[in-house]
Design an enzyme around this catalytic site. Structure first.
Site, short mmCIF file in Angstrom:
data_model
loop_
_atom_site.label_atom_id
_atom_site.label_comp_id
_atom_site.label_asym_id
_atom_site.label_seq_id
_atom_site.Cartn_x
_atom_site.Cartn_y
_atom_site.Cartn_z
N CYS A 82 -3.45 3.61 -2.20
CA CYS A 82 -2.13 2.47 -2.24
C CYS A 82 -2.12 1.76 -1.02
O CYS A 82 -2.81 0.81 -0.71
CB CYS A 82 -0.84 3.21 -2.54
SG CYS A 82 0.18 1.99 -3.46
N HIS A 169 -2.02 6.73 -7.12
CA HIS A 169 -1.71 7.70 -6.36
C HIS A 169 -2.50 9.11 -6.80
O HIS A 169 -1.84 9.66 -7.83
CB HIS A 169 -0.28 7.93 -6.29
CG HIS A 169 0.50 7.08 -5.34
ND1 HIS A 169 0.66 7.45 -3.80
CD2 HIS A 169 0.86 5.91 -5.60
CE1 HIS A 169 1.12 6.28 -3.36
NE2 HIS A 169 1.22 5.44 -4.34
N GLU A 171 -2.59 11.98 -5.96
CA GLU A 171 -1.86 13.22 -5.53
C GLU A 171 -0.59 13.78 -6.39
O GLU A 171 -0.16 14.90 -6.63
CB GLU A 171 -1.20 13.26 -4.14
CG GLU A 171 -0.04 12.41 -3.84
CD GLU A 171 -0.59 10.82 -3.52
OE1 GLU A 171 0.10 10.16 -3.08
OE2 GLU A 171 -1.66 10.32 -4.07
#
Length: 511
Positions: A82, A169, A171
């Protein structure tokens, strides 16, 4: 054994530590450092790769965070996420502009080329976007390797320099195969091996504790929860009777918790010292309604109680706490600019007047790692699987002032809610479940009588690490049972509501 890490530079994302947890979950050790970490300190860690985290700012903001650009000259594999992607694009001559359509939420990732970072993942997988700026033109030497509906450059790469960047993202929980993408970066791009596990961590911590403590004694704060129980067990493994475990009854515990804690430690042959300081805590909390003040008072009072207990024993020079990685990130930006959410009672060090040196063996691991460590140390699964309970206890589950009548009211409601979840099998399916006394009264009718009584909120969430969470989709009939039983069995409560907020934007606890 020295673990060769993936270094994660923190640019302020609340998700930064999830990146580290996902890598560790794959057996790859990772460390988080501030975005402005001196290049020499990064090199000294001998990393196999670098990840640039997301962040809340624009790369063009006056106060935008920028790393030492020498990181791009180290020849190490780099992944930007990002904000990290935008930094990479800007540095290498690409252009970043405000997006015409902000992309927040789920998006479908479409592969443009085959690439080892996508190994064993599905084309069209769902990923989580959260950005206002986007890359307009990619730098020379880069190619787009994936797109989404609103992001023509959802993922880019310079294959020759091993530099990758994701606009999404990977994660977060909502990215379906994000964990695999991070694992692929670590293993197939950086060449890392799966050497990180709680067995090796336990051995390293035991040796570190032994080296640090020597023949001195350690006062260990025990709550009976997973974290403090693992700390006490780890210390007992390392230094035996040199650890003095102290359980403080602060008057803010759940129903029967003191008895359960004492029984558990007795069964393990641990000489637990119990201190009843409930009146001290409650008197100091009298009249206090601000949640931050409540947390601070509880933390300071814990320290005072332990100091009094320590003076009864000679040779104590250390105080052990069950501080976790998530406690640290939500309290203070010790490893980067991540914004503070709330303070934690066991974070921030000791006051100057206290003579103890702090030992926090769990400070750099996550909740799921703590549970794995507990099993490694031989603790029973029934204890390891207990839901998290905050250090300030029920004080932060009562909105406003804390007093004995409200504590008893909340305990009764909590017991009923937990009983229903256990009996239906939903306790072990959820991350955390509790009730909150809102101290908001409403009109009701019971029998032929008008009531004006308290409202209780039921909070049940699903999570893997506590950094993010979604409200649990409990069947309505179970929620109805919880509500009916609380209202019928607890005098003073006539309304039960269910919290359907996720984290973010809400936190798990109400205060």
């Amino acid at each position: 054994m020295k673990h060769v890490p993936i270094v994660v530079l923190d640019f302020g994302s609340q998700y930064t530590q999830i990146i580290a947890r996902k890598l560790r979950e794959a057996g790859v050790y990772s460390e988080i450092v501030p975005y402005n970490e001196p290049i020499g300190d990064i090199v000294a860690r001998t990393p196999k790769g670098i990840i640039l985290s997301g962040g809340p700012a624009s790369v063009y903001a006056v106060d935008a965070y920028h790393p030492d650009t020498t990181i791009f000259e180290l020849g190490l594999p780099i992944l930007g996420i990002c904000y990290g992607m935008q930094l990479i694009s800007q540095h290498f001559g690409g252009s970043v502009i405000p997006a015409s359509h902000h992309e927040y939420g789920k998006a479908k990732l479409q592969f443009e080329v085959e690439n080892p970072i996508f190994k064993d993942t599905q084309d069209g997988q769902i990923v989580w976007m959260s950005h206002g700026d986007r890359v307009e033109n990619i730098p020379a030497g880069f190619e787009k390797i994936a797109t989404s509906e609103n992001s023509p450059f959802a993922a880019i790469a310079d294959i020759n320099r091993n530099i990758y960047a994701f606009q999404f993202h990977p994660e977060v929980y909502h990215s379906q195969e994000g964990s695999k993408l991070l694992k692929n970066f670590a293993k197939h791009i950086c060449g890392c091996e799966s050497t990180w596990n709680m067995g090796s961590f336990a051995k390293e911590q035991i040796k570190q504790i032994q080296d640090k403590v020597g023949n001195k004694k350690v006062l260990c704060a025990v709550s009976g929860g997973v974290d403090s129980s693992v700390v006490a067990t780890l210390l007992a493994e390392a230094i035996g009777e040199q650890v003095i475990p102290v359980f403080v009854d602060n008057g803010l515990l759940r129903a029967n918790e003191r008895e359960q804690v004492e029984t558990m430690f007795k069964s393990r042959g641990v000489n637990l010292i119990t201190v009843d300081a409930s009146e001290t805590f409650l008197s100091k909390l009298a009249g206090v309604t601000d949640p931050e003040k409540k947390r601070k008072i509880i933390g300071e009072t814990f320290i005072e109680v332990f100091d009094v207990e320590a003076k009864k024993h000679s040779g104590i020079e250390f105080l052990a706490q069950g501080t976790l990685y998530t406690d640290v990130i939500e309290s203070v930006s010790v490893k980067g600019p991540s914004k503070t959410i709330k303070s934690h009672h066991n974070v921030g060090g000791l006051p100057d007047w206290m003579k103890f040196e702090l030992i926090e063996p769990l400070r750099e691991i996550f909740k799921d790692e703590v549970r794995a460590l507990g099993l490694e140390l031989g603790l029973p699964k029934s204890m390891i699987s207990r839901h998290p309970f905050p250090g300030p206890g029920l004080a932060i589950r009562i909105m406003g002032e804390v007093n004995k009548p409200d504590l008893e009211l909340l305990r009764k409601a909590d017991v009923i809610m937990l009983d229903v979840l256990h009996s239906t099998g939903y306790y072990d399916k959820t991350w955390q479940a509790f009730t909150v006394l809102l101290n908001v009264k409403s009109v009701g009718v019971m029998g032929d009588n008008r009531t004006y009584d308290n409202t209780v909120c039921v909070r049940i969430v699903d999570a893997t690490d506590g950094m993010t969470a979604t409200f649990a989709h409990i069947p309505h009939e179970i929620l109805e049972t919880i509500s009916r039983r609380i209202i019928n069995e607890v005098d003073g409560i006539n309304r039960v509501v269910y919290d359907i907020s996720s984290k973010p934007p809400a936190t798990i606890e109400w205060e």
